[in-house]
Write a protein that holds these residues in place. Sequence first.
Motif, PDB file in Angstrom:
ATOM      1  N   VAL A  14       0.853  -1.196   0.000  1.00 16.52           N
ATOM      2  CA  VAL A  14       0.000   0.000   0.000  1.00 16.52           C
ATOM      3  C   VAL A  14       0.882   1.236   0.000  1.00 16.52           C
ATOM      4  N   ARG A  15       0.509   2.212  -0.798  1.00 16.72           N
ATOM      5  CA  ARG A  15       1.217   3.489  -0.806  1.00 16.72           C
ATOM      6  C   ARG A  15       0.673   4.381   0.311  1.00 16.72           C
ATOM      7  N   ILE A  16       1.535   4.710   1.246  1.00 16.43           N
ATOM      8  CA  ILE A  16       1.134   5.498   2.410  1.00 16.43           C
ATOM      9  C   ILE A  16       1.706   6.906   2.287  1.00 16.43           C
ATOM     10  N   ARG A  17       0.819   7.886   2.355  1.00 12.59           N
ATOM     11  CA  ARG A  17       1.260   9.275   2.310  1.00 12.59           C
ATOM     12  C   ARG A  17       1.628   9.759   3.712  1.00 12.59           C
ATOM     13  N   ARG A  18       2.329  10.872   3.756  1.00 10.06           N
ATOM     14  CA  ARG A  18       2.698  11.454   5.047  1.00 10.06           C
ATOM     15  C   ARG A  18       1.434  11.777   5.846  1.00 10.06           C
ATOM     16  N   SER A  19       1.483  11.513   7.144  1.00 10.52           N
ATOM     17  CA  SER A  19       0.383  11.709   8.104  1.00 10.52           C
ATOM     18  C   SER A  19      -0.709  10.643   7.955  1.00 10.52           C
ATOM     19  N   ASP A  20      -0.529   9.676   7.024  1.00 12.54           N
ATOM     20  CA  ASP A  20      -1.484   8.585   6.881  1.00 12.54           C
ATOM     21  C   ASP A  20      -0.960   7.367   7.646  1.00 12.54           C
ATOM     22  N   LYS A  21      -1.797   6.334   7.793  1.00 15.03           N
ATOM     23  CA  LYS A  21      -1.358   5.112   8.470  1.00 15.03           C
ATOM     24  C   LYS A  21      -1.981   3.907   7.798  1.00 15.03           C
TER      25      LYS A  21
END
Length: 216
Positions: A14-21
């Motif tokens: 999964v591609r996780i962006r900054r501030s995501d989990k």
Amino acid sequence: MNGRCPRCTQTHHVRIRRSDKIGNHDCPTCGVPLQGVTSGRSRGRYLCPIDGYVVTLGQTAVQLDRPMRLIFRPGEFGRWQVTAPGVVDAERLERVAGRVLGPGCVVSDCYDPDRDRPDGWDGQAGLVLVDADEAGDPAAWVVNERLTYRQCAACASRIPDLPERHVPTEWTPSRAWATKGRSQYRRSQVPVDQGPHPADSLACTDCDPRSATARR
């Protein structure tokens, strides 16, 4: 980032962006929130039969559940159309030598045949694992075993116990000092046991006199 489904136990990229989990993303099969694949889920280290790198099952590697073959798939590479493998891909094809990778074989997760891929990936050139239609004799399948780590006879560092790491004759290390400690402020120089060490004993690449000869 890799996420694991607690219901079907499958691992998905999964591609996780900054501030995501990772918990904000669901398993595409079960719809259950994914869990992070942490170091605590490590199930041993293996030598990937395709690229020869040490990989960790549960973190950077997957275990095949069916017989598969490694092939080169022609396709696009950037703006170019590629019809033949490059030097690196050719070396990895030669390493496998057309053999079947059997169930239980551990490979780097970049070759995961069930990994979620972005749109258009099927048209890109590269090495892929495909189902082996004619798998042949299971006794000839490639199934790697979990690596065992032991100490270098000279510096006591822990390294994989591989046949090529055993020096066939009596030897002395190619260095007198080794650096110990991981922290910048806790590193120190310690003396290396000069031996001579018995034949067939284990040597790391820094102590192995054969490596020193090859570097000259």
